[in-house]
Structure formats: structure tokens, C-alpha cells
Design an enzyme around this catalytic site. Sequence first.
Site, PDB file in Angstrom:
ATOM      1  N   ARG A 180      -6.174 -11.024 -19.332  1.00 47.28           N
ATOM      2  CA  ARG A 180      -5.359 -11.795 -20.428  1.00 47.28           C
ATOM      3  C   ARG A 180      -5.017 -10.790 -21.356  1.00 47.28           C
ATOM      4  O   ARG A 180      -6.040 -10.012 -21.845  1.00 47.28           O
ATOM      5  CB  ARG A 180      -6.151 -12.726 -20.965  1.00 47.28           C
ATOM      6  CG  ARG A 180      -6.557 -13.963 -20.012  1.00 47.28           C
ATOM      7  CD  ARG A 180      -5.254 -14.721 -19.517  1.00 47.28           C
ATOM      8  NE  ARG A 180      -5.569 -15.925 -18.654  1.00 47.28           N
ATOM      9  CZ  ARG A 180      -4.815 -16.731 -18.211  1.00 47.28           C
ATOM     10  NH1 ARG A 180      -3.491 -16.522 -18.267  1.00 47.28           N
ATOM     11  NH2 ARG A 180      -5.171 -17.681 -17.860  1.00 47.28           N
ATOM     12  N   GLY A 384     -11.023   5.682  -7.644  1.00 47.12           N
ATOM     13  CA  GLY A 384     -11.857   6.953  -7.611  1.00 47.12           C
ATOM     14  C   GLY A 384     -10.830   8.126  -7.904  1.00 47.12           C
ATOM     15  O   GLY A 384     -10.215   8.343  -9.061  1.00 47.12           O
ATOM     16  N   LYS A 402      -9.184  12.233  -0.986  1.00 50.55           N
ATOM     17  CA  LYS A 402      -9.123  11.155  -1.818  1.00 50.55           C
ATOM     18  C   LYS A 402     -10.382  10.391  -1.539  1.00 50.55           C
ATOM     19  O   LYS A 402     -10.764   9.934  -0.445  1.00 50.55           O
ATOM     20  CB  LYS A 402      -7.874  10.285  -1.369  1.00 50.55           C
ATOM     21  CG  LYS A 402      -7.661   9.352  -2.115  1.00 50.55           C
ATOM     22  CD  LYS A 402      -6.292   8.471  -1.673  1.00 50.55           C
ATOM     23  CE  LYS A 402      -5.869   7.442  -2.555  1.00 50.55           C
ATOM     24  NZ  LYS A 402      -4.662   6.876  -2.156  1.00 50.55           N
ATOM     25  N   ASP A 496       5.759   1.297  -3.336  1.00 45.40           N
ATOM     26  CA  ASP A 496       5.524   1.688  -4.773  1.00 45.40           C
ATOM     27  C   ASP A 496       6.130   3.304  -5.139  1.00 45.40           C
ATOM     28  O   ASP A 496       5.361   4.197  -5.264  1.00 45.40           O
ATOM     29  CB  ASP A 496       3.787   1.921  -4.468  1.00 45.40           C
ATOM     30  CG  ASP A 496       3.232   2.274  -5.967  1.00 45.40           C
ATOM     31  OD1 ASP A 496       3.926   1.570  -6.825  1.00 45.40           O
ATOM     32  OD2 ASP A 496       2.091   2.726  -5.951  1.00 45.40           O
ATOM     33  N   LYS A 498       7.943   5.743  -7.125  1.00 46.33           N
ATOM     34  CA  LYS A 498       7.889   6.242  -8.526  1.00 46.33           C
ATOM     35  C   LYS A 498       7.518   7.537  -8.456  1.00 46.33           C
ATOM     36  O   LYS A 498       6.984   8.064  -7.664  1.00 46.33           O
ATOM     37  CB  LYS A 498       6.702   5.361  -9.319  1.00 46.33           C
ATOM     38  CG  LYS A 498       5.297   5.198  -8.803  1.00 46.33           C
ATOM     39  CD  LYS A 498       4.543   4.421  -9.634  1.00 46.33           C
ATOM     40  CE  LYS A 498       3.209   4.320  -8.890  1.00 46.33           C
ATOM     41  NZ  LYS A 498       2.246   3.418  -9.983  1.00 46.33           N
ATOM     42  N   ASN A 501       3.931   9.024  -7.601  1.00 45.94           N
ATOM     43  CA  ASN A 501       3.741   9.154  -6.245  1.00 45.94           C
ATOM     44  C   ASN A 501       4.769  10.006  -5.219  1.00 45.94           C
ATOM     45  O   ASN A 501       4.714   9.934  -3.986  1.00 45.94           O
ATOM     46  CB  ASN A 501       3.992   7.710  -5.267  1.00 45.94           C
ATOM     47  CG  ASN A 501       2.740   6.697  -6.107  1.00 45.94           C
ATOM     48  OD1 ASN A 501       1.766   7.264  -6.585  1.00 45.94           O
ATOM     49  ND2 ASN A 501       3.156   5.331  -5.858  1.00 45.94           N
ATOM     50  N   ASP A 514       0.226   8.309  -1.538  1.00 49.87           N
ATOM     51  CA  ASP A 514      -0.345   6.983  -1.903  1.00 49.87           C
ATOM     52  C   ASP A 514       0.467   5.862  -1.251  1.00 49.87           C
ATOM     53  O   ASP A 514       1.132   5.314  -1.645  1.00 49.87           O
ATOM     54  CB  ASP A 514      -0.409   7.051  -3.586  1.00 49.87           C
ATOM     55  CG  ASP A 514      -1.126   5.830  -3.832  1.00 49.87           C
ATOM     56  OD1 ASP A 514      -1.581   4.961  -3.238  1.00 49.87           O
ATOM     57  OD2 ASP A 514      -1.575   5.628  -5.148  1.00 49.87           O
ATOM     58  N   THR A 533       4.549  -1.237  -8.766  1.00 45.13           N
ATOM     59  CA  THR A 533       4.688  -0.979 -10.318  1.00 45.13           C
ATOM     60  C   THR A 533       5.638  -1.880 -11.182  1.00 45.13           C
ATOM     61  O   THR A 533       6.761  -2.029 -10.808  1.00 45.13           O
ATOM     62  CB  THR A 533       4.811   0.591 -10.470  1.00 45.13           C
ATOM     63  OG1 THR A 533       3.785   1.193  -9.801  1.00 45.13           O
ATOM     64  CG2 THR A 533       4.801   0.855 -11.867  1.00 45.13           C
TER      65      THR A 533
END
Length: 683
Positions: A180, A384, A402, A496, A498, A501, A514, A533
Site C-alpha cells: 500500500r 539477487g 545471474k 519488459d 525498457k 533491459n 532479462d 514496468t
Amino acid sequence: MGSLQEMQKILRKKDDRIKELERLLRVKDDELMELRTKLDKFQSVLPTQPMAISGAARKRLRAQGISAEPQASRTVQEITKQQFKKYVKSRSAKECIKMAILDNDFMKNLELSQIQEIVEIMYPVEHPKDSCIIKEGDVGSLVYVIEEGKVEVTKEGKFLCTMGRSKVFGELAILYNCTRTATVKAITHTKLWAIDRPCFQAIMMKTGLIRQAEYVELLKNVPTFKDLPEEALNKIADILEEAYYDEGECIISQGARGDTFYIINKGKCNVTQRGSGHGDSKFTKTLNRGDFFGERALHGEDHIEPLKSEDIRQASVIASDKGGVSCLLIDRESFLQVASTVDGLSAKGDADRDNIRNAVDSEFADIKVSDLKIVATLGVGGFGRVELVNIRGDNVRTFALKQLKKKHIVETRQQEHIMSEKRIMSEARCDFIVRCYRTFKDSKYLYMLLEVCLGGELWTILRDRGSFDDNTTRFYTACCLEALSYLHSKGIVYRDLKPENILLDNRGYAKLVDFGFAKKIGFGRKTWTFCGTPEYVAPEIILNKGHDLSADYWSLGILMYELLTGSPPFSGADPMKTYNLILKGMDMVEFPRKMTRNAINMIKRLCKDNPTERLGYQKNGIKDIQKHKWFEGFNWDGLRKKTVTPPIIPSVRSPTDTANFDDYPEDDEPPPPDDHTGWDREF
């Protein structure tokens, strides 16, 4: 004694004064709420221009991807059978909820049938005065509507506003699992109505799936469509438009030219026809639900030969139902665009099935995690870290490792997404996608051994430079388009895109990395999980309408805008405000004067609200993007052969040079707990 009475008198006066001030404060709060409502309405019709402050603020932090729990694959039959408990409400309560939804920037975009179902299944919740309804920082899954009472909203201890009857709050929680962003406290005894995320999302999903299934069944009754594959029927169902006609209204007239085909979805129509002598029209038959007319118009000729018989209506069709008639429409151009992709859909599917690769490269088959030596840290995220590593005994080559915490993956319910990322990256063979050579696991972590790109993140370069010119943006957009073309040819949606990435290799070529949100959905099919995103998600993802490969074209348009200006076109103070801006559409965005006309045109065509109208999703697919005027003269063949000189050539002195990455502190967190549940057995 007298002094005591005087003190009591003074205190009573002060109490009265405090009560009066509290009353005035409540009045002012009501006036402020009314003004804010008016302001929201004014802003909804005014163009939005990204503020330099919000854009700059955003660039100080990397944009974080967001994902809901993956939606389970269910059949239309299973969805239809799902029943929700309905709660008895007075007419006043129903009107209150409906008014609140229609007044809310996000929920007002829902369909009336969806709103009606939400009204029926919302359940009652009551909170006494001074109780906390929502606490900032807590994880939430409920959205509320106020029927009686007032609430106070605060953020970080600071007063924001009060809300009363017919107001919605907490709506971000029905999109995905999140904390929230503010505290909501009852300042009077408060009566609320609530609905949770699983219930809300099931309603959204049910509406889309049932409608698509109904449309497909209607299409199968039409000779032109009956032999098409399911993927093509789904795509045609997506582009059908619904039109309503009152009793007595003429839908098509005999002798008129037309290029639209109709299927009756509801109601009935009368067909009339005049003879060759042009006398009175005679009734010939009645058409009911599932019947169709105007089929020959789909195969008509171009306007070169306008009087072809296929273009001329042979009879009139008139709505004859007292309740009106609903028809599904598709015009010739839309039909031909879809029809031209049918063969391609089948070919792609066959090619994909024939190209399943062994997940592990033989060169790396015998390597263990213990054989890898950490050189430096390349990135840090919620799941991570990404480390620069080399294989012991090999000082010439380096790789990116990764490392993902299994506990965090389980807590956020992202197991399915991680397994999908492993499968897609292990099989991908594209020069514009980072290679995954090998995966490992132990009791605490999952590991992915990846190709390293020491040119750094495009995000970092954009942050330092502020924005890119047309040529630079064109090159990186082209690299991303090559990656998307490869993924889409295999029925994979990326979800995703952007700057964060996109990595540059040593030569300056861009590669996607990613794939945590990537998913293989096939062709002509949709997926329903909210992920991406905030600044980059397409409207259909926000509204939970189901999305497909076209969502990536929306993101490509947003990427273009951000590279050219330094900030995305839609950016609010919080995710919900960002989503509401996105739902207003690209037409409400004011483009900077420095942006070229061709760039603006391409962005607007990529970011159409209707997914089926987006550039890249039309007749010629991605070729339509490549042939757009903004790409005029671009050397696509040279890009694929890597003979084009990149606009930015990074300085990389050695295989261990991390100068193009930000510095990160050493990992001082304690190791996460073990996970032996076995969900990662095939990782």
C-alpha cells in the site's frame, strides 16, 4: 473559587472554538474534494505533457518491473462455471458503488457488464471510528468503495485528503500484489464495500474469454471462415466491431456499394428485395442470431473496378427486433490483413516445433558453480545479483552469472515466470538477445550463466547523456526490433522492453536481457497476467483484457519516446497515476518540438489504444515498421551482418573491465534460507 469558574468558562469557550474549527475544517475538506474532482475532470480532457521534474526524478532510480501472480491456464468452460457469491444490497448501495466506479479514473474504463458484476459481488465491510483500514507498506489485495462515513488518507505521516461516500480507494491492489502506498483511517464509523484481486481479475478474464469464444463460434458458421485455423479465428474475433441498430433501421440498402460483412449477434432482421423493374421491395426472409450477410463484400475488388457485383448489395436488411439488433462487423481491408497472415501462422508454428534445441551447450555441460570465480558485480535487483565471473583456468573469457534467491521467487509467486525465462533464454539463438549458456541450482539459489555485454546498460548511457538524437535512437530501436522479430516468430511475447533491459556489447550493438516476464503464448492467443514496468505497460494489460504480441509494439513506441526525450511519455507520482495517464492515450501527449514529424507518426502508430491497429500487427507484420518513413535509408542488412558502425562505441579495455557499469557494494546480506520444495526440478 471564582478563578476556577473563570478557568472552566475559558475552557468551555476553547472547546466550543475547537468544535467550530473542526466543523469548518470538514467543510473545507468537502470543498477541497469537490475541487479535486473538478480538477480531475479538467485534466482528463487536457493534453498531458511529461514534467521535466518527474522525468528526471525517475531517471535517478532504475524502473522496477512489476508482475502479478501468473494466471492459471483455464478453458472457457472452466471460467464460465466459476461462480461468485452475490451479496444483497439496497438500490441506494448499488447506485453508490456504480457511481464510485464511474467516477474513478481507472475503473471507469471497465465495460458496463463488468461493472454490473462487480457491483453484485462486492461484500460489506465496516470499520469503527479511528480504526486503520489500510496501512502504508502492508501488502494488500482489496479495493474499497465508501457507502457511509469518512476516511482520512496520509502518506509518510503527512495528511493528503479525506474521502466520503461514493469514493474508491486501494485500486492498485486489484492489479497485482503490491504494498500500500498510503494509510487510510476511518474518521467516522465507516461502511464499505470490497472486492479482492482474484475475484476482480477472474471477472475481467471471463468477460474477454467468453466473448472471444462466442465470436469464434459465430465465425465458424460462415463458409469464408469455417476452414481457418483456430489462431486465425481468434485474431478475426479480436478485430470484430459491434454495432447496434434500432427497430426499423436499415443496416444495408439494396444497390448500395459496401465493403463490410455482418453477423447478427442479437435480435432479428428482415431481408427485402426489389425486382429488376425497380418496383416495391418484397419481404424475402428473416435472419436470426448467427445468420450473416454481406459476405461477398469481403472478396470485392478495389476501387479500380467499383461496379463489380461483389461490391453491390443485392438486398436490403432492416432491423426488426423491438429490443434492437446487435451485429458484429468486419470490413474488407481488416479481413484481408488477417487472411494474409494465416499461412504464416501455420508455417511459424511448424518451424518452431522443429527447432527445439538442447538447453545446454556441450562446451559448458560439465561446468559447476564451484568452477566459477567472481570478478566484480554488474547489477543488483530484488531477486539477487548479477556477477562478472570467469571459469577457473580460463582468464581470457568472462561471463555474467545471474544469481536468484529461491525464497524470494517463492514469496512473490514468480516460479512460473522464472522457469519460462530459463526455457526461452536457453533456446534463443539471436544476435540481439543475450545468450544463456548454462543453468545451475543449489538449495538457496538458481544461477544462469550468460553472455556478458561489457558496453554497459543503455539506461546508464541515457541517464548520463539526457537524451539521444534521431540516428542514435533509430539504431537502438532497430536492434530491439530484430530481437522482437525473432521472439515473435516463435510466438514469444517479451513484455519488459525498457532501457534498463538493453545491454551494449563491446562493439556497441544492443542486446535484450532479462526474460523474467517473457512468455511463449503461440499465435492468435492471449495471456492475462499483469506484468511489465508501469511506464511501459499497454492499456489492455492495465484493463486485464488479455494481451498478445502487440503489447511489445506499444512498449517499442514508449522506448522510442524515452530515448528521444530522456523520459517516458506517461509518468505519474505513483503507479496508479501512471496507469490512468496511459489509459487516456497517446493522443493526449504533447510531443516536444525537437521531435521529428516521422518519429511522432511512428510512435503514435505503435501506441494505438486498439492492439489490432498497431504498426507491426498489420498485414505485413514487423516489415511495416521497418518500411516506415522514420527508418527510410536504414541499412537493415548491414545491421544483421554487423557491418553498420554503432552510434556509440563503448570503451572496453579487457574482459574484466567493468567501467561501463555503476559501482555496487559487496553482498553483506546473510544467505537466504534453503528451499527444498522441488518446484525448480527442471531448472
